[in-house]
Design a protein around this motif. Structure first.
Motif, PDB file in Angstrom:
ATOM      1  N   LYS A 131      -3.214   5.973  -1.060  1.00 62.44           N
ATOM      2  CA  LYS A 131      -3.213   7.445  -1.131  1.00 62.44           C
ATOM      3  C   LYS A 131      -4.527   7.962  -1.688  1.00 62.44           C
ATOM      4  O   LYS A 131      -5.063   8.959  -1.217  1.00 62.44           O
ATOM      5  CB  LYS A 131      -2.073   7.931  -2.028  1.00 62.44           C
ATOM      6  N   PRO A 172      -7.344  12.063   3.919  1.00 60.27           N
ATOM      7  CA  PRO A 172      -5.993  12.186   3.360  1.00 60.27           C
ATOM      8  C   PRO A 172      -5.010  12.635   4.422  1.00 60.27           C
ATOM      9  O   PRO A 172      -5.351  13.362   5.352  1.00 60.27           O
ATOM     10  CB  PRO A 172      -6.152  13.244   2.271  1.00 60.27           C
ATOM     11  N   TYR A 173      -3.783  12.167   4.285  1.00 53.10           N
ATOM     12  CA  TYR A 173      -2.719  12.508   5.237  1.00 53.10           C
ATOM     13  C   TYR A 173      -2.234  13.920   4.986  1.00 53.10           C
ATOM     14  O   TYR A 173      -1.939  14.291   3.852  1.00 53.10           O
ATOM     15  CB  TYR A 173      -1.577  11.522   5.072  1.00 53.10           C
ATOM     16  N   CYS A 190       0.843  -1.192   0.000  1.00 55.86           N
ATOM     17  CA  CYS A 190       0.000   0.000   0.000  1.00 55.86           C
ATOM     18  C   CYS A 190       0.880   1.245   0.000  1.00 55.86           C
ATOM     19  O   CYS A 190       1.925   1.275   0.658  1.00 55.86           O
ATOM     20  CB  CYS A 190      -0.898  -0.014   1.238  1.00 55.86           C
ATOM     21  N   ASN A 191       0.444   2.284  -0.715  1.00 56.58           N
ATOM     22  CA  ASN A 191       1.224   3.510  -0.781  1.00 56.58           C
ATOM     23  C   ASN A 191       0.666   4.626   0.113  1.00 56.58           C
ATOM     24  O   ASN A 191       1.045   5.779  -0.035  1.00 56.58           O
ATOM     25  CB  ASN A 191       1.330   3.996  -2.232  1.00 56.58           C
ATOM     26  N   CYS A 192      -0.225   4.290   1.055  1.00 57.29           N
ATOM     27  CA  CYS A 192      -0.728   5.327   1.959  1.00 57.29           C
ATOM     28  C   CYS A 192       0.409   5.773   2.881  1.00 57.29           C
ATOM     29  O   CYS A 192       1.455   5.134   2.963  1.00 57.29           O
ATOM     30  CB  CYS A 192      -1.927   4.840   2.764  1.00 57.29           C
ATOM     31  N   SER A 193       0.202   6.868   3.566  1.00 59.07           N
ATOM     32  CA  SER A 193       1.272   7.463   4.368  1.00 59.07           C
ATOM     33  C   SER A 193       1.798   6.533   5.455  1.00 59.07           C
ATOM     34  O   SER A 193       3.005   6.383   5.613  1.00 59.07           O
ATOM     35  CB  SER A 193       0.800   8.776   4.981  1.00 59.07           C
ATOM     36  N   ASP A 205      -3.633   1.400  -3.971  1.00 58.36           N
ATOM     37  CA  ASP A 205      -3.463   2.845  -3.987  1.00 58.36           C
ATOM     38  C   ASP A 205      -4.165   3.476  -2.790  1.00 58.36           C
ATOM     39  O   ASP A 205      -5.201   4.118  -2.908  1.00 58.36           O
ATOM     40  CB  ASP A 205      -3.988   3.421  -5.306  1.00 58.36           C
ATOM     41  N   THR A 225       3.662   3.405   4.040  1.00 57.71           N
ATOM     42  CA  THR A 225       4.940   3.814   3.477  1.00 57.71           C
ATOM     43  C   THR A 225       5.941   4.139   4.575  1.00 57.71           C
ATOM     44  O   THR A 225       7.077   3.662   4.568  1.00 57.71           O
ATOM     45  CB  THR A 225       4.747   5.037   2.551  1.00 57.71           C
TER      46      THR A 225
END
Length: 147
Positions: free
Chosen positions: A138, A144-145, A47-50, A136, A53
């Motif tokens: 993000k 949202p972060y 996963c590319n979320c904050s 995805d 990552t």
């Protein structure tokens, strides 16, 4: 001619992995329905979320009853709530290794029986040759972060 169902049954079998945090305070086993690829069919979610990552998560999703903590390791972990504040991220209080995300209070019923386990903490796992499934986060996860 061989029965394709028979060969699929032979390759799909539960596989148990040992895992631990960096310092060894948190120790556990995880059983997945099949081996992680390339040995089996299970893929690791990237996963590319904050938070995924920043914490280096590579996730697999076993049922809660298929994760067994040794020496009361589960009671030693600390928690951090991000985003929706409903899925605690659990980590070692000594070395800080991100161990899992607990879905017990997830708004989606189908997620509640699951844990998201960080496969990078599994022993004898070759992440360089693993198969990953991208997500995805993000774009898909709210809120949202921002920092």
């Amino acid at each position: 001619m061989a029965d394709p169902k028979a060969s699929a049954t032979l390759t799909t079998k539960p596989t148990t992995y040992e895992g631990n945090c960096h310092c060894g305070l948190i120790r556990y086993t995880v059983t997945l329905p099949d081996a992680l690829a390339p040995e089996g069919t299970e893929k690791i979610l990237r996963c590319n979320c904050s938070i995924c990552t920043k914490n280096g998560y590579f996730l697999v999703y076993p049922k809660r009853e298929d994760v067994h903590f040794l020496n009361a390791s589960d009671t030693r972990m600390k928690s951090y709530l991000s985003a929706t504040k409903r899925k605690p991220h659990r980590f070692c209080p000594k070395c800080g290794s991100s161990v899992l995300i607990d879905f017990k209070d997830a708004p989606e019923d189908e997620q509640r029986p699951l844990l998201a386990m960080n496969a990078s903490l599994f022993k004898d796992i070759d992440l360089a040759n693993a198969e990953f499934e991208p997500f995805d986060g993000k774009a898909e996860l709210d809120p949202p972060y921002e920092l």
